[in-house]
Design a protein around this motif. Structure first.
Motif, PDB file in Angstrom:
ATOM      1  N   UNK A  35       0.855  -1.185   0.000  1.00 57.52           N
ATOM      2  CA  UNK A  35       0.000   0.000   0.000  1.00 57.52           C
ATOM      3  C   UNK A  35       0.892   1.236   0.000  1.00 57.52           C
ATOM      4  N   UNK A  36       0.617   2.141  -0.951  1.00 59.99           N
ATOM      5  CA  UNK A  36       1.365   3.392  -1.074  1.00 59.99           C
ATOM      6  C   UNK A  36       0.454   4.562  -0.745  1.00 59.99           C
ATOM      7  N   UNK A  37       0.989   5.534  -0.007  1.00 60.98           N
ATOM      8  CA  UNK A  37       0.274   6.775   0.274  1.00 60.98           C
ATOM      9  C   UNK A  37       1.214   7.935   0.013  1.00 60.98           C
ATOM     10  N   UNK A  38       0.830   8.818  -0.897  1.00 63.07           N
ATOM     11  CA  UNK A  38       1.646   9.984  -1.252  1.00 63.07           C
ATOM     12  C   UNK A  38       3.078   9.562  -1.581  1.00 63.07           C
ATOM     13  N   UNK A  39       3.170   8.542  -2.433  1.00 62.45           N
ATOM     14  CA  UNK A  39       4.454   8.033  -2.942  1.00 62.45           C
ATOM     15  C   UNK A  39       5.318   7.367  -1.875  1.00 62.45           C
ATOM     16  N   UNK A  40       4.732   7.006  -0.754  1.00 61.73           N
ATOM     17  CA  UNK A  40       5.470   6.358   0.334  1.00 61.73           C
ATOM     18  C   UNK A  40       4.822   5.021   0.664  1.00 61.73           C
ATOM     19  N   UNK A  41       5.637   3.969   0.798  1.00 61.06           N
ATOM     20  CA  UNK A  41       5.111   2.667   1.184  1.00 61.06           C
ATOM     21  C   UNK A  41       4.685   2.703   2.647  1.00 61.06           C
ATOM     22  N   UNK A  42       3.454   2.323   2.929  1.00 65.83           N
ATOM     23  CA  UNK A  42       2.945   2.350   4.291  1.00 65.83           C
ATOM     24  C   UNK A  42       2.568   0.964   4.813  1.00 65.83           C
ATOM     25  N   UNK A  43       2.511  -0.032   3.947  1.00 68.04           N
ATOM     26  CA  UNK A  43       2.223  -1.393   4.405  1.00 68.04           C
ATOM     27  C   UNK A  43       2.673  -2.380   3.347  1.00 68.04           C
ATOM     28  N   UNK A  44       3.098  -3.545   3.803  1.00 70.43           N
ATOM     29  CA  UNK A  44       3.484  -4.635   2.899  1.00 70.43           C
ATOM     30  C   UNK A  44       3.059  -5.941   3.570  1.00 70.43           C
ATOM     31  N   UNK A  45       2.223  -6.699   2.894  1.00 70.79           N
ATOM     32  CA  UNK A  45       1.669  -7.927   3.454  1.00 70.79           C
ATOM     33  C   UNK A  45       1.905  -9.069   2.481  1.00 70.79           C
ATOM     34  N   UNK A  46       2.396 -10.182   2.997  1.00 76.27           N
ATOM     35  CA  UNK A  46       2.613 -11.373   2.167  1.00 76.27           C
ATOM     36  C   UNK A  46       1.385 -12.273   2.265  1.00 76.27           C
ATOM     37  N   UNK A  47       0.912 -12.750   1.107  1.00 73.81           N
ATOM     38  CA  UNK A  47      -0.312 -13.558   1.056  1.00 73.81           C
ATOM     39  C   UNK A  47      -0.067 -14.804   0.216  1.00 73.81           C
ATOM     40  N   UNK A  48      -0.509 -15.940   0.719  1.00 72.67           N
ATOM     41  CA  UNK A  48      -0.438 -17.187  -0.052  1.00 72.67           C
ATOM     42  C   UNK A  48      -1.779 -17.422  -0.735  1.00 72.67           C
ATOM     43  N   UNK A  49      -1.748 -17.589  -2.046  1.00 69.85           N
ATOM     44  CA  UNK A  49      -2.945 -17.886  -2.823  1.00 69.85           C
ATOM     45  C   UNK A  49      -2.755 -19.288  -3.373  1.00 69.85           C
ATOM     46  N   UNK A  50      -3.400 -20.232  -2.728  1.00 69.12           N
ATOM     47  CA  UNK A  50      -3.214 -21.619  -3.154  1.00 69.12           C
ATOM     48  C   UNK A  50      -4.340 -22.476  -2.604  1.00 69.12           C
ATOM     49  N   UNK A  51      -5.150 -23.006  -3.482  1.00 69.05           N
ATOM     50  CA  UNK A  51      -6.264 -23.836  -3.026  1.00 69.05           C
ATOM     51  C   UNK A  51      -6.847 -24.626  -4.197  1.00 69.05           C
TER      52      UNK A  51
END
Length: 342
Positions: free
Chosen positions: A105-121
């Protein structure tokens, strides 16, 4: 109002292949060169899954409505999707293959969150990952912030509209339309390094590797320290086994973003492939410290080949601490038991 944000990280587990100690020396080195290839192929391949979620903002209210950009990355790879949403809005990325991704997630050109997600099913196709942000006022300084070289390019209203249409076309896999739109953007504003980079990626999706390389090079001509352009060029050259040529953009990427785990890993692997292991070690070590467990495997291969089995055992041990579900864990544990000094 300046906003401060905590970073949210949700670590999942990767799965890697392992072999008997002798074959590990041969095959894990070969796996290094396949990293960039796998990343590029992952851009092209799509699957049946959808990843979505709400980005919730809690805390102080901003003086103006917040606009957030949500970006989707392949793990160890490149940007494959992006969309702009309002605060407390919902993002959605469709047609994803099984695998692990990072939502940024970027806000005003700054990274504010980074989340790793597994998509597998097998039995479901929709995956939800909400992200909660806390807004805080930063009153410590009213001095204008220095704009990072990797910030989003500020474009005019006309080219901004074209750029957004091109992004939507990529998301919808309308690559011909996307290429035409990005080409119109750079024709109107040749300094738009971000559009050149996006155009290069569309060329990559169309398997036009030579044109992709030209576009990435043009991007970094306009902004020599643009990390994404440097990384994509280095990744592409590595996938084509042009490791010597990949050194220059990857070295520049590490210089521009020393804490980039991806840049350090790719640069270390490039040195590994041209048989300059001593130069690979510091970058692979940095990548391991910055959260790339596979770098421990590369280091173990180097140390084992050099006869430094105790150091190789330590790297395997560190790898297993971060990847306890490694499918051939017993093989590495046997190596550790046999070679680690008391």
């Amino acid at each position: 109002m300046r906003q401060g944000w905590p970073r949210s990280v949700n670590h999942q587990r990767d799965v890697f292949s392992a072999f008997l100690p002798f074959t590990t020396i041969v095959l894990l080195v070969a796996a290094c060169c396949s990293t960039a290839v796998a990343q590029i192929e992952a851009i092209r391949e799509r699957g049946p899954h959808t990843l979505y979620g709400d980005v919730k903002v809690e805390g102080e209210e901003s003086a103006k409505p917040l606009s957030l950009e949500v970006q989707l990355y392949i793990i160890n790879g490149t940007l494959i999707g992006r969309q702009t949403i309002p605060a407390n809005g919902r993002y959605r990325f469709m047609d994803l293959a099984n695998g692990e991704y990072e939502v940024v997630v970027m806000s005003e050109n700054t990274e504010v969150a980074r989340v790793r997600v597994r998509v597998q099913a097998v039995y479901k196709n929709d995956f939800r990952q909400d992200i909660i942000l806390e807004a805080r006022t930063n009153r410590a300084s009213t001095k204008a912030a220095t704009v990072s070289a990797s910030d989003v390019y500020e474009r005019s209203g006309a080219t901004k509209s074209l750029f957004e249409k091109a992004q939507r076309a990529v998301d919808e896999k309308k690559y011909d339309a996307a290429m035409d739109l990005f080409a119109r953007v750079v024709a109107a504003d040749p300094k738009d390094f971000q559009a050149w980079t996006e155009l290069g990626t569309v060329q990559l999706l169309r398997n036009n590797l030579e044109e992709a390389e030209k576009d990435y090079r043009r991007a970094i001509e306009e902004r020599p320290t643009f990390t994404l352009g440097l990384l994509n060029l280095g990744r592409l050259l590595s996938a084509e086994k042009k490791y010597d040529a990949a050194l220059e953009p990857l070295t520049a990427a590490v210089s521009a973003a020393p804490t980039s785990a991806e840049a350090n890993l790719l640069l270390g692997e490039a040195y590994l492939q041209i048989k300059k292991g001593s130069k690979a070690v510091p970058y692979l070590t940095a990548a391991a410290k910055l959260g790339k467990p596979e770098a421990h495997l590369r280091l173990a291969v180097l140390y084992n080949a050099a006869g430094m089995k105790d150091k190789a055992a330590t790297e395997y041990e560190d790898f297993l601490k971060e990847r306890p579900d490694y499918k051939d864990r017993k093989t590495l544990e046997q190596y550790i038991t046999a070679n680690k000094k008391p």
